[in-house]
Design an enzyme around this catalytic site. Sequence first.
Site, PDB file in Angstrom:
ATOM      1  N   ASP A  87      52.361  75.453-106.499  1.00  0.00           N
ATOM      2  CA  ASP A  87      52.083  74.070-106.881  1.00  0.00           C
ATOM      3  C   ASP A  87      53.354  73.391-107.377  1.00  0.00           C
ATOM      4  OD1 ASP A  87      50.330  71.792-107.699  1.00  0.00           O
ATOM      5  OD2 ASP A  87      50.882  72.448-109.709  1.00  0.00           O
TER       6      ASP A  87
ATOM      7  N   GLU B 227      48.857  76.414-101.475  1.00  0.00           N
ATOM      8  CA  GLU B 227      49.871  76.488-102.531  1.00  0.00           C
ATOM      9  C   GLU B 227      50.336  77.919-102.761  1.00  0.00           C
ATOM     10  OE1 GLU B 227      48.573  72.575-105.161  1.00  0.00           O
ATOM     11  OE2 GLU B 227      47.863  74.548-105.764  1.00  0.00           O
TER      12      GLU B 227
END
Length: 236
Positions: free
Chosen positions: A50, A122
Amino acid sequence: MARRKPNLDELLTRLEYQFERPELLEEALTHVSAPNAGGQSYQRLEFLGDRVLGLAIAEMLYRAFPGAPEGELSRRLAELVRRESCAEIAQSWDVGPHVKLGAGEAQSGERKNEAILADVCEAIIGAVFLDGGYDAAQKLIERSFKDLLAAPRRPLRDPKSALQEWAQAQGLPPPTYTIVEQTGPDHAPRFRVMVKVKGQESDFGLGPSKRVAEQAAARSLLLREGIWTEEEHGVA
């Protein structure tokens, strides 16, 4: 008929990346519900990915839009890193069949779950970062997100905000909105609103509420003056 075991080589081809440490990819594809997942689910890699994604996208935007103010760059960033965008990228990689799930989750169709797909996207980015460094992760992100960067899936600003920002950039007073007509019964009214920007011809919008009609009027003026285009901001 037995389900064909997914071939990781096909996923690697779509990623255009070969892992030196393939166990990282295995971890990135492992949901917490998977048998014997223990501490090896994708959650830690998702956390890392992320942050890598945010940095890489910010760098892409900085280069792609040299004249954009901070506010626009922030809106574009938020659009590209949101769950729906990451899930779309995971779908383009076709990661669903490769995700390791518990039996119950697999039977209930969780391989298509948007939240899980976004998390895996992610996590894979995090895995590539650990395996090949930032440059490798950045290249993966650029290849995968370039179409979303060029053509956002939804308007980056609502029409009223966009029109106000445009007027401000031209050194003009804020747009004004006036209800010129209200029809229909109280439980189902219909509003016609006029928007006026100094030096521009007025425009109008219709809607079931004052707010919706104001947005429609602002959109109409933005499209008419060429500030927005039908391709990017036409009514869906």
